[in-house]
Structure formats: C-alpha cells, structure tokens
Design a protein around this motif. Structure first.
Motif, PDB file in Angstrom:
ATOM      1  N   TRP A 233      51.385  51.390  48.022  1.00  0.00           N
ATOM      2  CA  TRP A 233      50.807  51.174  47.128  1.00  0.00           C
ATOM      3  C   TRP A 233      50.157  49.723  46.436  1.00  0.00           C
ATOM      4  O   TRP A 233      51.148  48.725  46.645  1.00  0.00           O
ATOM      5  N   VAL A 234      48.721  49.467  46.417  1.00  0.00           N
ATOM      6  CA  VAL A 234      48.383  48.272  45.937  1.00  0.00           C
ATOM      7  C   VAL A 234      48.683  48.310  44.376  1.00  0.00           C
ATOM      8  O   VAL A 234      47.723  48.803  43.702  1.00  0.00           O
ATOM      9  N   ARG A 235      49.251  47.277  44.048  1.00  0.00           N
ATOM     10  CA  ARG A 235      49.725  47.138  42.564  1.00  0.00           C
ATOM     11  C   ARG A 235      48.986  46.347  41.550  1.00  0.00           C
ATOM     12  O   ARG A 235      48.661  46.554  40.652  1.00  0.00           O
ATOM     13  N   ASP A 236      48.284  45.215  42.112  1.00  0.00           N
ATOM     14  CA  ASP A 236      47.708  44.235  41.375  1.00  0.00           C
ATOM     15  C   ASP A 236      46.631  43.391  42.593  1.00  0.00           C
ATOM     16  O   ASP A 236      46.738  43.366  43.422  1.00  0.00           O
ATOM     17  N   VAL A 237      45.624  42.885  41.662  1.00  0.00           N
ATOM     18  CA  VAL A 237      44.537  42.165  42.158  1.00  0.00           C
ATOM     19  C   VAL A 237      44.110  41.081  41.160  1.00  0.00           C
ATOM     20  O   VAL A 237      43.956  41.368  40.019  1.00  0.00           O
ATOM     21  N   CYS A 238      43.845  39.911  41.797  1.00  0.00           N
ATOM     22  CA  CYS A 238      43.430  38.793  41.082  1.00  0.00           C
ATOM     23  C   CYS A 238      42.245  38.021  41.710  1.00  0.00           C
ATOM     24  O   CYS A 238      42.540  37.434  42.863  1.00  0.00           O
ATOM     25  N   PRO A 239      41.203  37.731  41.052  1.00  0.00           N
ATOM     26  CA  PRO A 239      39.883  37.340  41.771  1.00  0.00           C
ATOM     27  C   PRO A 239      40.028  35.766  41.358  1.00  0.00           C
ATOM     28  O   PRO A 239      40.586  35.270  40.458  1.00  0.00           O
ATOM     29  N   SER A 240      39.621  34.973  42.305  1.00  0.00           N
ATOM     30  CA  SER A 240      39.500  33.417  41.987  1.00  0.00           C
ATOM     31  C   SER A 240      38.328  33.181  41.058  1.00  0.00           C
ATOM     32  O   SER A 240      37.435  34.105  40.970  1.00  0.00           O
ATOM     33  N   LEU A 241      38.486  31.985  40.491  1.00  0.00           N
ATOM     34  CA  LEU A 241      37.447  31.383  39.551  1.00  0.00           C
ATOM     35  C   LEU A 241      35.959  31.621  39.983  1.00  0.00           C
ATOM     36  O   LEU A 241      35.058  31.825  39.452  1.00  0.00           O
ATOM     37  N   ASP A 242      35.899  31.251  41.470  1.00  0.00           N
ATOM     38  CA  ASP A 242      34.645  31.210  42.101  1.00  0.00           C
ATOM     39  C   ASP A 242      34.209  32.447  42.758  1.00  0.00           C
ATOM     40  O   ASP A 242      33.054  32.490  43.343  1.00  0.00           O
ATOM     41  N   GLY A 243      34.993  33.395  42.415  1.00  0.00           N
ATOM     42  CA  GLY A 243      34.675  34.519  43.123  1.00  0.00           C
ATOM     43  C   GLY A 243      34.857  34.821  44.577  1.00  0.00           C
ATOM     44  O   GLY A 243      34.152  36.020  45.192  1.00  0.00           O
ATOM     45  N   ARG A 244      35.321  33.667  45.270  1.00  0.00           N
ATOM     46  CA  ARG A 244      35.143  33.884  46.776  1.00  0.00           C
ATOM     47  C   ARG A 244      36.394  34.441  47.210  1.00  0.00           C
ATOM     48  O   ARG A 244      36.537  35.116  48.236  1.00  0.00           O
ATOM     49  N   TYR A 245      37.451  34.639  46.488  1.00  0.00           N
ATOM     50  CA  TYR A 245      38.792  34.965  47.007  1.00  0.00           C
ATOM     51  C   TYR A 245      39.411  36.186  46.211  1.00  0.00           C
ATOM     52  O   TYR A 245      39.314  35.899  44.985  1.00  0.00           O
ATOM     53  N   LEU A 246      40.202  36.887  46.675  1.00  0.00           N
ATOM     54  CA  LEU A 246      41.216  37.917  45.909  1.00  0.00           C
ATOM     55  C   LEU A 246      42.435  37.774  46.405  1.00  0.00           C
ATOM     56  O   LEU A 246      42.876  37.695  47.698  1.00  0.00           O
ATOM     57  N   LEU A 247      43.399  37.881  45.521  1.00  0.00           N
ATOM     58  CA  LEU A 247      44.610  37.699  45.721  1.00  0.00           C
ATOM     59  C   LEU A 247      45.199  39.194  45.390  1.00  0.00           C
ATOM     60  O   LEU A 247      44.978  39.722  44.129  1.00  0.00           O
ATOM     61  N   SER A 248      46.021  39.843  46.031  1.00  0.00           N
ATOM     62  CA  SER A 248      46.656  41.189  45.714  1.00  0.00           C
ATOM     63  C   SER A 248      48.097  41.352  46.129  1.00  0.00           C
ATOM     64  O   SER A 248      48.693  40.456  46.924  1.00  0.00           O
ATOM     65  N   ALA A 249      48.703  42.110  45.655  1.00  0.00           N
ATOM     66  CA  ALA A 249      50.179  42.410  45.434  1.00  0.00           C
ATOM     67  C   ALA A 249      50.267  44.137  45.922  1.00  0.00           C
ATOM     68  O   ALA A 249      49.684  44.743  45.186  1.00  0.00           O
ATOM     69  N   GLY A 250      51.439  44.211  46.778  1.00  0.00           N
ATOM     70  CA  GLY A 250      51.596  45.510  46.945  1.00  0.00           C
ATOM     71  C   GLY A 250      53.011  46.006  47.038  1.00  0.00           C
ATOM     72  O   GLY A 250      53.905  45.080  47.079  1.00  0.00           O
ATOM     73  N   SER A 251      53.312  47.301  47.010  1.00  0.00           N
ATOM     74  CA  SER A 251      54.456  47.906  47.391  1.00  0.00           C
ATOM     75  C   SER A 251      55.186  47.588  48.727  1.00  0.00           C
ATOM     76  O   SER A 251      56.260  47.951  48.999  1.00  0.00           O
ATOM     77  N   ASP A 252      54.523  47.243  49.485  1.00  0.00           N
ATOM     78  CA  ASP A 252      54.806  47.228  51.010  1.00  0.00           C
ATOM     79  C   ASP A 252      55.682  45.554  50.951  1.00  0.00           C
ATOM     80  O   ASP A 252      55.882  45.172  52.172  1.00  0.00           O
ATOM     81  N   GLN A 253      55.818  45.193  49.890  1.00  0.00           N
ATOM     82  CA  GLN A 253      56.419  43.494  49.800  1.00  0.00           C
ATOM     83  C   GLN A 253      55.796  42.233  50.306  1.00  0.00           C
ATOM     84  O   GLN A 253      56.351  41.520  50.518  1.00  0.00           O
ATOM     85  N   THR A 254      54.307  42.725  50.374  1.00  0.00           N
ATOM     86  CA  THR A 254      53.450  41.593  50.918  1.00  0.00           C
ATOM     87  C   THR A 254      52.357  41.177  49.776  1.00  0.00           C
ATOM     88  O   THR A 254      52.185  42.025  48.925  1.00  0.00           O
ATOM     89  N   ALA A 255      51.780  39.980  49.607  1.00  0.00           N
ATOM     90  CA  ALA A 255      50.914  39.629  48.877  1.00  0.00           C
ATOM     91  C   ALA A 255      49.834  39.144  50.101  1.00  0.00           C
ATOM     92  O   ALA A 255      50.265  38.420  51.139  1.00  0.00           O
TER      93      ALA A 255
END
Length: 427
Positions: free
Chosen positions: A230-252
């Motif tokens: 399960w992908v639990r969370d996501v956060c875009p960078s201010l410039d819209g170029r990158y996404l940071l995501s967090a999951g139940s598989d213990q990886t970001a």
C-alpha cells in the motif's frame, strides 16, 4: 507472585547467602520455625515487585524531566526572550490548544488549511467533510487545497476509490469525480510548478500505485508503479518536479515527473525502516543549513534544489535522508506508530504526531533532539498533522499572476485524532 525470570533473578544463590548470613550471626537452626517462616515467606517477593515498580516510575519521571529540561534549555537559548516569543521562526505549539472542533462522529483522518481564508477542511471515517460536504460513500482519507491560480479548489480522496473536487467559491459544490484506482486512496495532493501551472494532482493508493491527474481533462495522465504494498502518503516538491512517496513495504521513493525526465519511473528507493512508512515530507529550503550540518556537509546545498527528505514509520522512528538515499539521522522518542510529520517553515524544527497521543518537536540545530512534548495533545491516537500555509504579502501581484516571492508563514497547527476532535494550536 513473580514471573519465572524475576524468580530466577531474586533467588539466584539465595540459599548460599542465607547459610552464610546464619553462620556470620551465629544463628541456631531453630530460629526460623514454621510459623515465622510462613509469616515472612512472601515479604521478599512483595519488596522485590515494589522495587521494580518504583524503578519503572523513576525511569518515567526521569524521561519527563529530561524532556522538560530540553524545553527549558531551548527556550532560554535566546538572549532576548521577548523577541523569541514574538519571532514566528521560534514558535512551537503549546497546550492548551486555541480551539477544539468537535463535529465529527468518528475518527478524523485528514486536515487542510485554506491558503487564504481562516478555513479548515477535515475528513473523517464518517465519510463527510466538515462544512458538511457529502458525496463519498466511505471514509475520507485525505484533503488538500489548490488548483489553478484564481480558481481555488478543495480535493478529497476516499476509501471508496474516488477523488472528488469541490468549488469553495460556489458553496463547495462537487464539480468533478475522478476514478481510476481500484483500491482505497490514502493521499492526494495538488502539484504546482515553476511555470505556475496548478492543473495536476497526485494520488497514492492501496492498489500499490501513484497516479498523476489532469484535473481539467478529468483523467490520469501517468501511473507510477514499483511498490509491493500500500502507498500510504505522497508529497510533491514546491517546483512540481519531484514526488516523495511512502509505502507499507517499508520504502520511501523519490520520483522525477518533470518533462525533462526520460523515464518518469526512474526513482530513488530509500530503505532503513523496520515497519511500514506512514508519512513523508520534503525539507524546506529554510531547513537546509540545519540538515546539511546533520548530514555532515560543510556548506548547505543550493536552496533551489530538492536535497532532504523525512519519513515517519510504524517502527516509531523518523528518518532523515539526502537525495543519494542515505539516511543520515534517525529521530527516536515516540512510543507508537508515527502518523504525521511536518517541517516548521522557519526551518529549525520538525514536528511529529503518533499513536502514542503526543505531539513532539525536534530541534534540527541540536542534532535532532526532542525539545518539546505535548503529552496531552489528544486523548487517543493522533492521525494527522498540518501546518497552515503562508500568507501572500503582495495581493496585487497574486491577482496579476506575477511571481509572489516570499510568503509570510503563520503560527497555526492543526491535529486530528481517533477521539473525533480537531485541535488548533496558534500563537
């Protein structure tokens, strides 16, 4: 009365000690008759358990004292306390909260401040948004404000696998419903860019994918895959170029979704947590000086790039990463699952909430030390944490569509909980 382990610790070599004591005191064998033995038989065990309880209480009091001392040390580090109290960059939430919002009938899952007005959206397991906006058929799991310039929208996502867009300017009418995920959608965020475009959304779902949506067209334009849970969370960078995501598989994971990216799925995988990751955040430019020092860098990196990230996990820890995927700091202090993190816009602190019912403040200038704990933040598990976005200083520039420059941040924090209450902490 004692566990096997405690009994082993207590009675180890006890008979030898007793025989030695009798010999030293020249005690006769008839000193301890049956009646005397029965009278004192359980006394030692009662004393032993009392000592264990006192040790636990002493350790708890020591930890509380340490937290309070850290807060005092941090508060008195400024040479001018009056200026410190007035400086937004030094403000931290404190009890009691300014407001208690008690409208929901079930767990509060998510919060979002309106960027301009004194409004707060909250989503809940009762499947409604407070105002009250009805449309979802299952729990509302996340909300966010954003959208095209001059046309502010509210977006929500739900366990009913849909995303809904609401128009605040028209009594929050539901103007569009987006479908495409085949499982609960746990997070949704507007994506901004340097060009000023705000027509994109990103969503994270239990179907192990992230999707990027064109809200004008009403469909998703990209699906990001790679998670095994399960992908639990996501956060875009201010410039819209990158996404940071967090999951139940213990990886970001860090994703480059810019037009210049040859492969939008070219990602950086960050590991190290020992349980599922529930939340993530990009470090703001104001924090680069502190985070660079923690990462062992001699000079801070340029502020116009993405350099540092934070994740909160069910393993009760918060980890700080650089863009090489190296974890350079682990913040330990919560006693239960970490459910929300946010960087102080002043850059010096990181705030977090958890299922241990506390809100904690970590000082990045003091090796990430926990300098403040609101132990009574909520009566039950805390599920979400949001800091109000900054206020635009130049309203005329905003209306003209020009570069807005620096925002003036607000000392305004909201938390939601299983106790069905939203709490607002304000300066």
């Amino acid at each position: 009365m004692l566990t096997n382990r405690q009994a082993d610790e207590l009675y180890q070599n006890l008979s030898t000690v007793a025989d030695t004591l009798k010999a030293e005191l020249s005690l006769r064998e008839d000193v301890f008759d049956t009646e005397t033995t029965a009278k004192y038989q359980s006394l030692l065990e009662r004393k032993w358990t009392s000592v264990v309880r006192l040790q636990k209480k002493a350790m708890h009091l020591e930890s509380v004292n340490m937290a309070l001392q850290s807060e005092v040390d941090s508060a008195t580090s400024s040479t001018n306390p009056s200026k410190r109290n007035q400086d937004p960059a030094s403000w931290l939430p404190r009890s009691p909260p300014r407001h208690l919002l008690e409208f929901h009938q079930a767990t509060v899952n998510c919060l979002a401040f309106h960027p301009t007005f004194s409004s707060l959206a909250s989503g809940c397991d009762d499947s409604v948004l407070e105002r009250t906006l009805k449309g979802h058929t299952k729990a509302v799991l996340d909300v966010d404000y954003g959208g095209p310039r001059g046309s502010m929208l509210l977006v929500s996502c739900s366990a009913d696998s849909t995303i809904k867009l609401w128009n605040p300017a028209d009594e929050y009418k539901n103007i569009r419903t987006l479908t495409g995920h085949n499982h609960s959608i746990s997070a949704v965020r507007f994506i901004t860019s340097n060009s000023g475009s705000k027509n994109l959304l990103v969503s994270a779902s239990g179907d192990k994918t992230l999707k990027v949506w064109d809200i004008t067209a009403g469909y998703y334009v990209r699906t990001l895959q790679g998670y095994t849970g399960w992908v639990r969370d996501v956060c875009p960078s201010l410039d819209g170029r990158y996404l940071l995501s967090a999951g139940s598989d213990q990886t970001a994971r860090l994703w480059d979704i810019s037009a210049a990216a040859a492969d939008p799925e070219n990602k950086l995988v960050m590991t190290g947590h020992e349980n599922g990751i529930r939340c993530c955040a990009f470090g703001p430019a104001a924090s680069y000086g502190y985070l660079a020092s923690l990462a062992g860098l001699k000079t801070p990196p340029p502020t116009n790039t993405v350099e540092f990230m934070a994740t909160g996990s069910r393993d009760k820890t918060i980890k700080l990463y650089d863009t090489r995927g190296v974890c350079f700091q682990t913040l330990v202090g919560h006693d239960n699952w970490v459910s929300g993190i946010v960087f102080h816009p002043g850059g010096k602190h990181l705030l977090s909430v958890a299922d241990d019912k506390t809100l904690r403040c970590w000082d990045l200038s003091q090796d990430g030390r926990c300098v403040k704990v609101l132990a009574d933040a909520h009566g039950q598990f805390i599920t979400c944490l949001r800091w109000a976005p900054g206020i635009v200083k130049n309203k005329e520039a905003e209306q003209a569509g020009e570069d807005l420059g620096e925002l003036q941040f607000r000392c305004l924090v909201a938390t939601g909980s299983v106790d069905k209450v939203v709490r607002i902490f304000a300066n």
